[in-house]
Motif scaffolding. Sequence first.
Motif, PDB file in Angstrom:
ATOM      1  N   THR A 187       0.794  -1.447   0.011  1.00  0.00           N
ATOM      2  CA  THR A 187       0.114  -0.167   0.011  1.00  0.00           C
ATOM      3  C   THR A 187       1.016   1.242   0.010  1.00  0.00           C
ATOM      4  O   THR A 187       1.606   1.356   0.796  1.00  0.00           O
ATOM      5  CB  THR A 187      -0.939  -0.029   1.196  1.00  0.00           C
ATOM      6  OG1 THR A 187      -1.763  -0.974   1.247  1.00  0.00           O
ATOM      7  CG2 THR A 187      -1.712   1.421   0.972  1.00  0.00           C
ATOM      8  N   GLN A 188       0.689   2.222  -0.835  1.00  0.00           N
ATOM      9  CA  GLN A 188       1.469   3.499  -0.871  1.00  0.00           C
ATOM     10  C   GLN A 188       0.717   4.287   0.055  1.00  0.00           C
ATOM     11  O   GLN A 188      -0.438   4.912   0.062  1.00  0.00           O
ATOM     12  CB  GLN A 188       1.125   4.053  -2.282  1.00  0.00           C
ATOM     13  CG  GLN A 188       2.026   5.280  -2.530  1.00  0.00           C
ATOM     14  CD  GLN A 188       3.372   5.166  -2.470  1.00  0.00           C
ATOM     15  OE1 GLN A 188       3.701   3.901  -2.950  1.00  0.00           O
ATOM     16  NE2 GLN A 188       4.382   6.077  -2.315  1.00  0.00           N
ATOM     17  N   LEU A 189       1.692   4.648   1.078  1.00  0.00           N
ATOM     18  CA  LEU A 189       1.349   5.443   2.346  1.00  0.00           C
ATOM     19  C   LEU A 189       1.400   6.930   1.825  1.00  0.00           C
ATOM     20  O   LEU A 189       0.721   7.834   2.852  1.00  0.00           O
ATOM     21  CB  LEU A 189       2.122   5.113   3.284  1.00  0.00           C
ATOM     22  CG  LEU A 189       2.132   3.587   4.011  1.00  0.00           C
ATOM     23  CD1 LEU A 189       2.940   3.502   5.204  1.00  0.00           C
ATOM     24  CD2 LEU A 189       0.568   3.194   4.367  1.00  0.00           C
ATOM     25  N   ASN A 190       1.955   7.429   0.948  1.00  0.00           N
ATOM     26  CA  ASN A 190       2.063   8.671   0.716  1.00  0.00           C
ATOM     27  C   ASN A 190       1.928   9.100  -0.931  1.00  0.00           C
ATOM     28  O   ASN A 190       1.736   8.192  -1.568  1.00  0.00           O
ATOM     29  CB  ASN A 190       3.541   9.544   1.103  1.00  0.00           C
ATOM     30  CG  ASN A 190       4.682   8.843   0.260  1.00  0.00           C
ATOM     31  OD1 ASN A 190       4.485   9.138  -1.024  1.00  0.00           O
ATOM     32  ND2 ASN A 190       5.729   8.365   0.880  1.00  0.00           N
ATOM     33  N   ARG A 191       1.667  10.345  -1.275  1.00  0.00           N
ATOM     34  CA  ARG A 191       1.653  10.747  -2.399  1.00  0.00           C
ATOM     35  C   ARG A 191       2.700  11.441  -3.053  1.00  0.00           C
ATOM     36  O   ARG A 191       2.632  12.068  -4.191  1.00  0.00           O
ATOM     37  CB  ARG A 191       0.380  11.837  -2.419  1.00  0.00           C
ATOM     38  CG  ARG A 191      -0.946  10.944  -1.805  1.00  0.00           C
ATOM     39  CD  ARG A 191      -2.061  12.006  -2.004  1.00  0.00           C
ATOM     40  NE  ARG A 191      -3.197  11.444  -1.289  1.00  0.00           N
ATOM     41  CZ  ARG A 191      -4.527  12.100  -1.364  1.00  0.00           C
ATOM     42  NH1 ARG A 191      -4.444  13.261  -1.553  1.00  0.00           N
ATOM     43  NH2 ARG A 191      -5.561  11.496  -0.657  1.00  0.00           N
TER      44      ARG A 191
ATOM     45  N   VAL B 128       7.222   7.569  -4.755  1.00  0.00           N
ATOM     46  CA  VAL B 128       8.398   7.553  -3.944  1.00  0.00           C
ATOM     47  C   VAL B 128       8.614   6.469  -2.655  1.00  0.00           C
ATOM     48  O   VAL B 128       7.531   6.334  -2.286  1.00  0.00           O
ATOM     49  CB  VAL B 128       8.796   8.875  -3.090  1.00  0.00           C
ATOM     50  CG1 VAL B 128       9.884   8.773  -2.270  1.00  0.00           C
ATOM     51  CG2 VAL B 128       8.979  10.078  -4.100  1.00  0.00           C
ATOM     52  N   ASP B 129       9.467   5.531  -2.885  1.00  0.00           N
ATOM     53  CA  ASP B 129       9.785   4.489  -1.780  1.00  0.00           C
ATOM     54  C   ASP B 129       9.666   5.123  -0.396  1.00  0.00           C
ATOM     55  O   ASP B 129      10.178   6.307  -0.088  1.00  0.00           O
ATOM     56  CB  ASP B 129      11.112   4.039  -1.869  1.00  0.00           C
ATOM     57  CG  ASP B 129      11.227   2.666  -1.030  1.00  0.00           C
ATOM     58  OD1 ASP B 129      10.255   1.774  -1.379  1.00  0.00           O
ATOM     59  OD2 ASP B 129      12.175   2.911  -0.046  1.00  0.00           O
TER      60      ASP B 129
ATOM     61  N   TYR C  71      13.214  11.859   7.903  1.00  0.00           N
ATOM     62  CA  TYR C  71      12.533  12.921   8.353  1.00  0.00           C
ATOM     63  C   TYR C  71      12.156  13.867   7.104  1.00  0.00           C
ATOM     64  O   TYR C  71      13.208  14.376   6.512  1.00  0.00           O
ATOM     65  CB  TYR C  71      13.077  13.773   9.556  1.00  0.00           C
ATOM     66  CG  TYR C  71      12.067  14.773   9.948  1.00  0.00           C
ATOM     67  CD1 TYR C  71      10.838  14.639  10.305  1.00  0.00           C
ATOM     68  CD2 TYR C  71      12.416  16.239  10.226  1.00  0.00           C
ATOM     69  CE1 TYR C  71       9.976  15.414  10.961  1.00  0.00           C
ATOM     70  CE2 TYR C  71      11.702  17.203  10.502  1.00  0.00           C
ATOM     71  CZ  TYR C  71      10.514  16.742  11.125  1.00  0.00           C
ATOM     72  OH  TYR C  71       9.535  17.617  11.602  1.00  0.00           O
ATOM     73  N   MET C  72      10.949  14.197   6.571  1.00  0.00           N
ATOM     74  CA  MET C  72      10.717  14.733   5.294  1.00  0.00           C
ATOM     75  C   MET C  72      11.154  16.059   5.219  1.00  0.00           C
ATOM     76  O   MET C  72      11.905  16.419   4.028  1.00  0.00           O
ATOM     77  CB  MET C  72       9.064  14.861   5.188  1.00  0.00           C
ATOM     78  CG  MET C  72       8.576  15.779   4.068  1.00  0.00           C
ATOM     79  SD  MET C  72       8.987  14.776   2.589  1.00  0.00           S
ATOM     80  CE  MET C  72       7.700  13.393   2.767  1.00  0.00           C
TER      81      MET C  72
END
Length: 281
Positions: free
Chosen positions: A1-5, A13-14, A19-20
């Motif tokens: 499941t892709q947790l971010n966009r 993105v993997d 930290y973003m």
Amino acid sequence: TQLNRLLHDQQPVDETFGYMTDHLGRRAAEYIDKYHQQPFFLYLSYNAVHTPMHATEDDLNAVSPELSAKRRKLVAMTHALDRSVGFVLDALKQNGLENNTMVVFINDNGGATNNASQNGTLRGKKGSPFEGGIRIPYMVRWPDGWPRGIRYPHPVSTLDLFPTLLAAAGGRPASLPKPLDGVDLTPFVTGEKDVRPHPTLFWRRGNNWAIRDGDWKLVNAQGDDPLLFDLSSDEQEQVDVSSSQGEVVARLQREYDNWNAQLVPAKWRTGGGRKRKTQKQ
């Protein structure tokens, strides 16, 4: 499941980055290292210090525990943001670009309340047409083009960035298919033009709107009767002088109505959120 966009070259993105805020700054610095020998434009849009609030343990530990939990997290996130901007500035310096590169730091609105932001003495918050909702940090560094250490006194707009950058790169607004709402700020900041870049400015968000003409500001909050403030003596917008300045109110109302009539219908709900489709469970 892709947790971010997040996408990189149109691919998800993997989930292995750290930290973003640090990650975005380092990737921007890598871009500068790679393309520093040619003209480039870099748009770096941080998600800090927006909600959902999250800070690293190291950054939290560097903040006074006497602050509230929300405020402490906001300060820690701001520290990380400052550090990440430093990655970018360091990359410019290391590649000999710090003097002839225009660096702009802004955000998109005044502080909210759900992340413990503070707007000082200014009235209002994010989403409101008062000064606390629309004033933002607006810092520009361009040693080869602008004087250092000045604080420009007149209101400017984020819309001015495009024509300012275009002119700095040698472009001409006349070559564009449509006129621009913003102006090139360089002749104003350097003193070549000794007038306000914008005699009049407008804002609209749902039922909230405002118009500023010189230091007069007419504010309509949530459809109530407009309030009139003289920002030259009342920056905190505490004294409504609409009852004694009827002609000013009428003039500014007409100017706002004429401007608003040129706009397309709002694509956002009154509260500012996007319309969402209801999904069946």
